[in-house]
Design an enzyme around this catalytic site. Sequence first.
Site, PDB file in Angstrom:
ATOM      1  N   HIS A 153       0.785  -1.065   0.110  1.00 33.51           N
ATOM      2  CA  HIS A 153      -0.009  -0.161   0.069  1.00 33.51           C
ATOM      3  C   HIS A 153       0.926   1.303   0.056  1.00 33.51           C
ATOM      4  O   HIS A 153       2.015   1.188   0.587  1.00 33.51           O
ATOM      5  CB  HIS A 153      -0.773  -0.022   1.276  1.00 33.51           C
ATOM      6  N   ASP A 230       2.973  -4.635   7.986  1.00 29.82           N
ATOM      7  CA  ASP A 230       1.858  -3.806   7.822  1.00 29.82           C
ATOM      8  C   ASP A 230       0.645  -4.859   7.991  1.00 29.82           C
ATOM      9  O   ASP A 230       0.333  -5.588   6.990  1.00 29.82           O
ATOM     10  CB  ASP A 230       1.733  -3.215   6.395  1.00 29.82           C
ATOM     11  N   CYS A 394      -4.781   2.832  -3.735  1.00 28.46           N
ATOM     12  CA  CYS A 394      -3.722   2.799  -3.108  1.00 28.46           C
ATOM     13  C   CYS A 394      -2.484   2.061  -3.340  1.00 28.46           C
ATOM     14  O   CYS A 394      -1.616   1.721  -2.341  1.00 28.46           O
ATOM     15  CB  CYS A 394      -3.835   3.232  -1.668  1.00 28.46           C
TER      16      CYS A 394
HETATM   17  C1  LIG Z   1      -5.740   0.605   4.701  1.00 31.36           C
HETATM   18  C2  LIG Z   1      -4.292   0.439   4.575  1.00 31.36           C
HETATM   19  C3  LIG Z   1      -3.385   1.125   5.010  1.00 31.36           C
HETATM   20  C4  LIG Z   1      -3.477   2.548   5.678  1.00 31.36           C
HETATM   21  O1  LIG Z   1      -4.364   2.623   6.589  1.00 31.36           O
HETATM   22  P1  LIG Z   1      -4.828   4.009   7.103  1.00 31.36           P
HETATM   23  O2  LIG Z   1      -5.995   3.694   8.003  1.00 31.36           O
HETATM   24  O3  LIG Z   1      -5.108   4.923   5.939  1.00 31.36           O
HETATM   25  O4  LIG Z   1      -3.593   4.553   7.714  1.00 31.36           O
HETATM   26  C5  LIG Z   1      -2.193   0.810   5.092  1.00 31.36           C
HETATM   27  N1  LIG Z   1      -1.834  -0.596   4.723  1.00 31.36           N
HETATM   28  C6  LIG Z   1      -2.693  -1.311   3.940  1.00 31.36           C
HETATM   29  C7  LIG Z   1      -2.549  -2.673   3.764  1.00 31.36           C
HETATM   30  C8  LIG Z   1      -4.209  -0.891   4.075  1.00 31.36           C
HETATM   31  O5  LIG Z   1      -5.204  -1.743   3.614  1.00 31.36           O
END
Ligand SMILES: *Cc1c(COP(=O)(O)O)cnc(C)c1O
Length: 436
Positions: A153, A230, A394
């Site tokens: 992301h 993440d 994203c």
């Molecule tokens: C949604 C998401 C993010 C970011 O989350 P936020 O709430 O916008 O900070 C980061 N990594 C992954 C894999 C996501 O799906």
Amino acid sequence: MPDAHRNRGHSPNAQGQHRPALPPEPYDVERVRADFPILQRLVHERPGRLGKPLVYLDNAASAQKPRAVIDAMVRCMELEYANVHRGIHYLSQQTTDAYEAVRGKIACFLNAPSRDNIVITRNATEAINLVAASWGRTFLERGDEVVLSVLEHHANIVPWQLLQAEKGIVIKVVPCDERGVLDLDAYADLLGPRTKLVAITHGSNVVGTVTPAAEIARIAHRHGILVLFDGSQTAVHMPVDVQAIDADFYVFTGHKLYGPTGIGVLYGRRSVLHRMPPYQGGGDMIAAVSFAGTTYRDPPYRFEAGTPPIIEGIGLGAAIDYVEALGRDAIALHEHSLLERATTRLERVDGVRIVGTAPGKAAILSFVLDGVHPHDLGMLADQMGVAVRVGRHCAEPLLARFGLEATARASFGLYNTIAEADALVDAVMAVKEFFR
Ligand SMILES: *Cc1c(COP(=O)(O)O)cnc(C)c1O
């Protein structure tokens, strides 16, 4: 949380160990749905036209909130609200206790050794930026390497690019195959004497791949390299154990876990957090302040400058309770059955290409339909009440990897039903008819 929801199937206890299933109860999705007020509403209501039931399949972007979360936040504002960590008065202490109890809950949720491993942030993005700004600025030098993957992301790409511009670090990227599975041999080959950090998603928000986190960490640690995962998508779909994975950092975001926006989590290994300097200054993060010099509190407070997201924290605590009571294994099983249903039916639709077929993937289904732009597909599906995401999600480098400008993405949550998985496929077939 009604008692009937408790401990269905497996769920980790406070130590994060799995206790055996209680006598198996079927997953009662209709009862679960009744906990989510928004699922009772209709969409596209107009004068003289009855609305359509909402088929919400955009959970990977953000999930809906159960009554328990809404009520906890309202109760906090109505009855238990004051600033935390400062007041000696009754309400402040009560709010502080409730807020700090959430830190403990998050620690259990991730099976962290202690609540001191848990830094509360505004979202996953801020958690990654915190690591880049504090750890990265301190420990990375020109020519040092950070290894990412093509699945990332933007939240786990751009903070490192900012460091690249500032400090001249080098970014390397682990590729994936046609299914969306990371190439672990290529990964191992990318690690070298200058590699300082591996920052890789635990679960892709586009293709649903769950990465082999423990294996990734083991390989990195052999070379003394730190690992950040993440977990924005995995924390919501399956049990996570940061000690079993042996993560140095693990992040997730509250609003995808059926909690509120404005709150996220950074787990950090104690020895690593203690070496990191503050990255924002202000109240709450200091031990003593004078104009001659200021000293900082220990982690996690050192990284939490200013008034924290108190109400959101209370909401996240309620969300974790809700998810734990259903049981993350039970949720994963339920979501998997939805993914299977939608996948098997969608595969049979001529002209549909599913993007991401990794074994064991999470309940995220990206696809494209021949001759139909995903945006048109998304808009027409929406007219039928089916909410899916369209675009690049994203994750532009990953879309580019598959040679795509955009996909449609259905992502399932704990309240979705087989009928909704069918509604998705029916909508795609209707769109296909429309464009014939
Ligand atoms: C949604 C998401 C993010 C970011 O989350 P936020 O709430 O916008 O900070 C980061 N990594 C992954 C894999 C996501 O799906």
